[in-house]
Motif scaffolding. Structure first.
Motif, short mmCIF file in Angstrom:
data_model
loop_
_atom_site.label_atom_id
_atom_site.label_comp_id
_atom_site.label_asym_id
_atom_site.label_seq_id
_atom_site.Cartn_x
_atom_site.Cartn_y
_atom_site.Cartn_z
N GLY A 1 -2.15 11.44 1.06
CA GLY A 1 -2.58 11.13 2.43
C GLY A 1 -2.19 9.72 2.86
N LEU A 2 -2.24 8.77 1.93
CA LEU A 2 -1.92 7.37 2.26
C LEU A 2 -0.43 7.08 2.16
CD1 LEU A 2 -4.65 5.27 0.38
CD2 LEU A 2 -4.61 5.96 2.75
N GLY A 3 0.29 7.93 1.42
CA GLY A 3 1.70 7.61 1.15
C GLY A 3 1.84 6.56 0.06
N ASN A 4 0.83 6.52 -0.86
CA ASN A 4 0.87 5.53 -1.95
C ASN A 4 1.64 6.11 -3.14
OD1 ASN A 4 -1.03 4.42 -4.58
ND2 ASN A 4 -0.06 2.96 -3.23
N LYS A 5 2.94 5.78 -3.20
CA LYS A 5 3.83 6.41 -4.18
C LYS A 5 3.51 5.97 -5.61
CE LYS A 5 7.55 6.39 -0.78
NZ LYS A 5 7.09 5.20 -0.07
N LEU A 6 3.09 4.71 -5.79
CA LEU A 6 2.79 4.24 -7.15
C LEU A 6 1.59 5.01 -7.72
CD1 LEU A 6 3.67 2.20 -9.35
CD2 LEU A 6 1.87 0.70 -8.51
N HIS B 1 5.74 17.88 -14.10
CA HIS B 1 5.28 16.50 -13.87
C HIS B 1 6.31 15.46 -14.33
CE1 HIS B 1 1.43 17.22 -12.04
NE2 HIS B 1 1.26 18.24 -12.87
N VAL B 2 7.09 15.79 -15.35
CA VAL B 2 8.18 14.87 -15.76
C VAL B 2 9.18 14.74 -14.61
CG1 VAL B 2 10.14 14.56 -17.34
CG2 VAL B 2 7.94 15.29 -18.25
N VAL B 3 9.53 15.85 -14.00
CA VAL B 3 10.47 15.85 -12.87
C VAL B 3 9.90 15.03 -11.71
CG1 VAL B 3 11.55 17.29 -11.09
CG2 VAL B 3 11.62 18.01 -13.48
N LYS B 4 8.61 15.28 -11.38
CA LYS B 4 7.98 14.57 -10.26
C LYS B 4 7.88 13.07 -10.54
CE LYS B 4 5.40 18.47 -8.39
NZ LYS B 4 4.18 19.25 -8.55
N PHE B 5 7.60 12.73 -11.81
CA PHE B 5 7.52 11.32 -12.20
C PHE B 5 8.85 10.62 -11.90
CE2 PHE B 5 8.41 7.98 -15.31
CZ PHE B 5 7.28 7.15 -15.20
N HIS B 6 9.95 11.24 -12.33
CA HIS B 6 11.27 10.62 -12.11
C HIS B 6 11.65 10.58 -10.63
CE1 HIS B 6 12.24 9.62 -16.19
NE2 HIS B 6 11.82 10.81 -16.58
N GLU B 7 11.19 11.58 -9.87
CA GLU B 7 11.43 11.54 -8.41
C GLU B 7 10.75 10.32 -7.79
OE1 GLU B 7 10.04 15.31 -6.95
OE2 GLU B 7 11.85 16.37 -7.58
N CYS B 8 9.51 10.03 -8.24
CA CYS B 8 8.78 8.85 -7.73
C CYS B 8 9.51 7.55 -8.07
CB CYS B 8 7.36 8.79 -8.31
SG CYS B 8 6.23 9.98 -7.62
N GLY C 1 0.82 -1.22 0.00
CA GLY C 1 0.00 0.00 0.00
C GLY C 1 0.85 1.26 0.00
N LEU C 2 2.04 1.16 0.60
CA LEU C 2 2.97 2.31 0.64
C LEU C 2 3.94 2.31 -0.54
CD1 LEU C 2 3.81 2.17 4.47
CD2 LEU C 2 2.40 3.91 3.35
N SER C 3 3.77 1.32 -1.44
CA SER C 3 4.66 1.14 -2.61
C SER C 3 6.12 0.89 -2.22
CB SER C 3 4.59 2.35 -3.56
OG SER C 3 3.26 2.72 -3.81
#
Length: 389
Positions: free
Chosen positions: A318-323, A348-355, A135-137
């Motif tokens: 809120g859940l911390g669900n990174k995926l 969003h490209v930057v945030k995607f790669h951070e994930c 759930g937290l990925s």
């Protein structure tokens, strides 16, 4: 109410519950809880109430009874009872998507020095902990827990536990897009139900069929997906299993979306969303909102798609669900590319790669990211995975 009468009434409740007279069973058990002077009997009846409320999706009530059960276990001064009650507390929090609390209660269970009874519960504890990490990925830790749970199941010859772990592994591999394994594990669960499940609750069959349906849809085998999901939904409706009904409705909606039949998909997403909101499955709600977003995108309604993304993002954070967050950034990237909004696109490209970095979702061999498209994966004994190719 003495010990013998307590035992008799608990059995009466179980008989009613197994013949689908849930409300009558609950009334019998609640009476035992009010009247019984036998702490061990009270402990057992609380266990029945916890299971029944879990299956109906009344997770807040499940949590309430789990807390009372811990007090009863303390009264009994028995580490085995205490371990079982903490496991129920962990499972209640898992169902309510309180994943950090789940992990912490699971660790409490594993640190208790009970007898062999407690050790037999360790498999269930590892499974619940794995579901919370998923759930937290946190994929590596989730896989470690599932493999540990599978070892406990094999060592104790616990086929029911093995069946549940196989369903969780199906969910795990569906998330990181190894669809062959996402199908293999629930098929294995269905085999276990056929070979050993004569006296089991039908929920095991329903659960394995549902996870097979999800994998078939992702593999593009939509007719097979529909068959499995219909079978699962039939059992869920017979048993008043609200959580599974919500998941099946989501899967039906996804199948219709895969067929580009958006008009049939929308009402199923809505029905799934209302059950998930009612029972508190916030992780499921993220999946529903992702599906709704993709429907709006098919219809080129990009502003409506962004509204759904905003709601889903709030839940995922809120859940911390990174995926969930990663998928949302990916969808935003596509939307802003269509709209020609370069600054938002870059964000969003930057945030995607951070994930991707944060989840360590890349192959240790080729360095490419894992979970972007269907790829067969291989896990090492340390639970790191890499592309099979």
């Amino acid at each position: 109410m003495g010990q013998d009468q307590t035992k008799q009434q608990i059995e009466k409740g179980l008989h009613l519950y197994q013949s689908n007279q849930t409300e009558k069973a609950l009334r019998v058990w609640m009476r035992v809880l009010e009247k019984s002077a036998d702490p061990a009997g009270r402990f057992r009846v609380l266990g029945c109430l916890i299971t029944a409320h879990a299956e109906m999706g009344r997770y807040k009530d499940m949590l309430k009874f789990a807390v009372v059960q811990i007090d009863t276990a303390r009264e009994l001064e028995d580490p085995d009872y205490l371990t079982e009650s903490y496991l129920n507390l962990a499972r209640s929090n898992e169902k309510l998507c309180e994943f950090q609390k789940t992990i912490s209660y699971c660790k409490t269970c594993l640190n208790m020095q009970g007898t062999t009874v407690s050790l037999q519960l360790n498999g269930q504890v590892s499974l619940s902990m794995g579901n919370a990490f998923l759930g937290l990925s946190i994929f590596q830790k989730a896989l470690e827990c599932f493999e540990k749970a599978l070892r406990y199941a094999h060592n104790n010859d616990d086929k029911m536990l093995e069946c549940r772990v196989c369903c969780s592994l199906g969910n795990f591999y569906a998330q990181i897009k190894d669809y062959e394994k996402a199908l293999f594990f629930p098929c294995k669960a269905a085999e276990l139900v056929n070979d050993y499940g004569k006296g089991w609750s039908l929920k095991y069959r329903a659960m394995s069929q549902y996870h097979m349906g999800v994998a078939y849809r992702k593999l593009g085998r939509l007719a097979d997906a529909m068959d499995c999901c219909e079978e699962s939904m039939k059992i869920a409706l017979q048993h008043g299993d609200r959580p599974l009904q919500a998941l099946c409705l989501l899967c039906f909606a996804d199948i219709h979306r895969s067929r580009k039949d958006v008009q049939t998909a929308f009402p199923r997403y809505d029905s799934s969303m209302s059950i998930m909101t009612e029972i508190g499955n916030r992780l499921g709600l993220i999946q529903v909102l992702l599906g709704v977003t993709k429907c709006w995108m098919i219809q080129k309604e990009l502003d409506k798609a962004l509204e759904s993304i905003e709601k889903a993002q709030e839940l995922a954070e809120g859940l911390g669900n990174k995926l969930g967050l990663l998928k949302l950034h990916c969808l935003c990237e596509r939307i802003y590319r269509s709209k020609g909004q370069q600054q938002e696109l870059r964000d969003h490209v930057v945030k995607f790669h951070e994930c991707v970095e944060e989840m360590e979702l890349y192959c240790g061999m080729c360095g490419e990211s894992i979970g972007e498209k269907n790829n067969q994966l291989q896990a090492l004994p340390c639970s790191h995975f890499f592309h099979l190719k």
